[in-house]
Design an enzyme around this catalytic site. Structure first.
Site, PDB file in Angstrom:
ATOM      1  N   TYR A 124     -67.126  -6.544  55.734  1.00 46.92           N
ATOM      2  CA  TYR A 124     -66.808  -6.176  57.125  1.00 46.92           C
ATOM      3  C   TYR A 124     -65.792  -5.031  57.144  1.00 46.92           C
ATOM      4  O   TYR A 124     -65.969  -4.035  57.854  1.00 46.92           O
ATOM      5  CB  TYR A 124     -66.257  -7.396  57.861  1.00 46.92           C
ATOM      6  CG  TYR A 124     -65.799  -7.100  59.274  1.00 46.92           C
ATOM      7  CD1 TYR A 124     -66.720  -6.788  60.271  1.00 46.92           C
ATOM      8  CD2 TYR A 124     -64.440  -7.133  59.614  1.00 46.92           C
ATOM      9  CE1 TYR A 124     -66.299  -6.513  61.574  1.00 46.92           C
ATOM     10  CE2 TYR A 124     -64.019  -6.866  60.902  1.00 46.92           C
ATOM     11  CZ  TYR A 124     -64.947  -6.550  61.876  1.00 46.92           C
ATOM     12  OH  TYR A 124     -64.537  -6.278  63.160  1.00 46.92           O
TER      13      TYR A 124
ATOM     14  N   LYS B 219     -66.095  -1.234  58.799  1.00 45.01           N
ATOM     15  CA  LYS B 219     -65.175  -0.769  59.841  1.00 45.01           C
ATOM     16  C   LYS B 219     -64.374   0.458  59.369  1.00 45.01           C
ATOM     17  O   LYS B 219     -64.044   1.332  60.181  1.00 45.01           O
ATOM     18  CB  LYS B 219     -64.238  -1.896  60.264  1.00 45.01           C
ATOM     19  CG  LYS B 219     -64.935  -3.075  60.937  1.00 45.01           C
ATOM     20  CD  LYS B 219     -65.480  -2.735  62.313  1.00 45.01           C
ATOM     21  CE  LYS B 219     -66.928  -2.454  62.395  1.00 45.01           C
ATOM     22  NZ  LYS B 219     -67.408  -2.140  63.756  1.00 45.01           N
TER      23      LYS B 219
END
Length: 307
Positions: free
Chosen positions: A190, A194
């Site tokens: 993740y 990002k």
């Protein structure tokens, strides 16, 4: 620190004539953004997603609230590059301008998996799918920026969770695997995606300075992103953010600010925390110009066949 000194009703100006495209608009922050922006009279709002039933409910609500804005649903799976290509080309066939592209959709800390094209699923969805959409819509955005009083913007939703990225920033040589490297790697993947959002927005600003391209952190918001986590991850998010979790009605403030504030208030290519605060949280990887250039080149190579 989250500062919520923003009122959509008072602070969003009249958007007459503007055309807006929002990804992930069938729920959460995307749906809330559609409903709020429609109150300010843009010409048209397109929003993408996969749930046609939810989409129709949002369109109905816009109409019920008396907005004259035409709102259209675009079926699009960001985890499928052919689906993204089809959605972009459908939009291009119907529009001659694009003022605001809000790359809102995303997934978080999912189990190991691949997109339909064989990329690590979080990176493929959060970065690569949006990168293809941006690439396909760039000509319209650039055309809009050249119009009298032109102001074309790309808002990319990232997260302060970027700091969970792997030590090297982005592990390019394994992006076509599930990157199942053990404990906590759902969050590492993740953070990697990002981080890519932040770097890509900055590179867009560098390569296309006539556009305003920024990345934003919405805050920690009570949406399906949290609800759909495993119990352990959901507990981790809630325990580490006691008293800080926002409702979607507040979680949209930063992206609405980036989409509608006076252009002079935004520094092109930068990362903003809520609301409209230039971030001081970037680490070495997030400031790495060479990594941003490498990401751009890798992305261009992967997307070449979809031009």
């Amino acid at each position: 620190m989250v500062t919520l000194d923003f009122s959509p009703t008072k602070d969003i100006p009249d958007l007459s004539g503007k055309v807006i495209f929002i990804t992930g608009g069938t729920s959460g922050l995307g749906a809330a953004s559609v409903l709020e922006l429609a109150k300010h009279n843009p010409a048209r709002i397109y929003f993408s997603g996969r749930n046609a039933t939810n989409a129709q409910a949002i369109i109905n609500k816009v109409h019920e609230e008396g907005s004259p804005t035409k709102v259209s649903f675009v079926n699009c799976d960001l985890g499928s590059l052919s689906s993204v290509k089809e959605a972009a080309e459908s939009f291009i066939a119907n529009e001659s301008r694009l003022d605001i592209l809000m790359c809102n959709a995303g997934i978080m800390a999912t189990p190991p998996g691949l997109t339909s094209d064989g990329y690590e699923i979080q990176f493929g969805t959060n970065h690569l799918g949006h990168a293809l959409l941006i690439k396909k819509l760039l000509p319209l955005l650039l055309h809009t920026a050249e119009m009298p009083s032109g102001d074309a913007r790309i808002i990319v939703l990232s997260s302060l969770g970027f700091f969970l990225h792997p030590k090297s920033g982005i592990v390019f040589d394994s992006l076509k695997t599930i990157q199942d490297f053990g404990f906590f790697w759902g969050w590492r993947r993740y953070g990697q995606s990002k981080l890519a959002n932040i770097l890509y927005a900055r590179e867009l600003a560098s390569r296309y300075p006539s556009l305003t391209s920024v990345s934003i952190h919405p805050g920690v918001v009570a949406t399906g992103l949290i609800d759909n986590l495993s119990f352990a991850n959901r507990l981790l998010v809630r325990v580490t953010n006691i008293g800080k979790i926002l409702e979607p009605s507040q979680g949209i403030f930063n992206q609405l600010w980036a989409a509608s504030a006076d252009k002079k208030q935004l520094v092109n290519g930068q990362f903003y925390e809520p609301v409209g605060l230039l971030s001081t949280s970037l680490d070495k990887a997030a400031k790495d110009s060479e990594l941003a250039a490498n990401l751009w080149e890798w992305t261009e190579k992967e997307l070449h066949k979809y031009e």
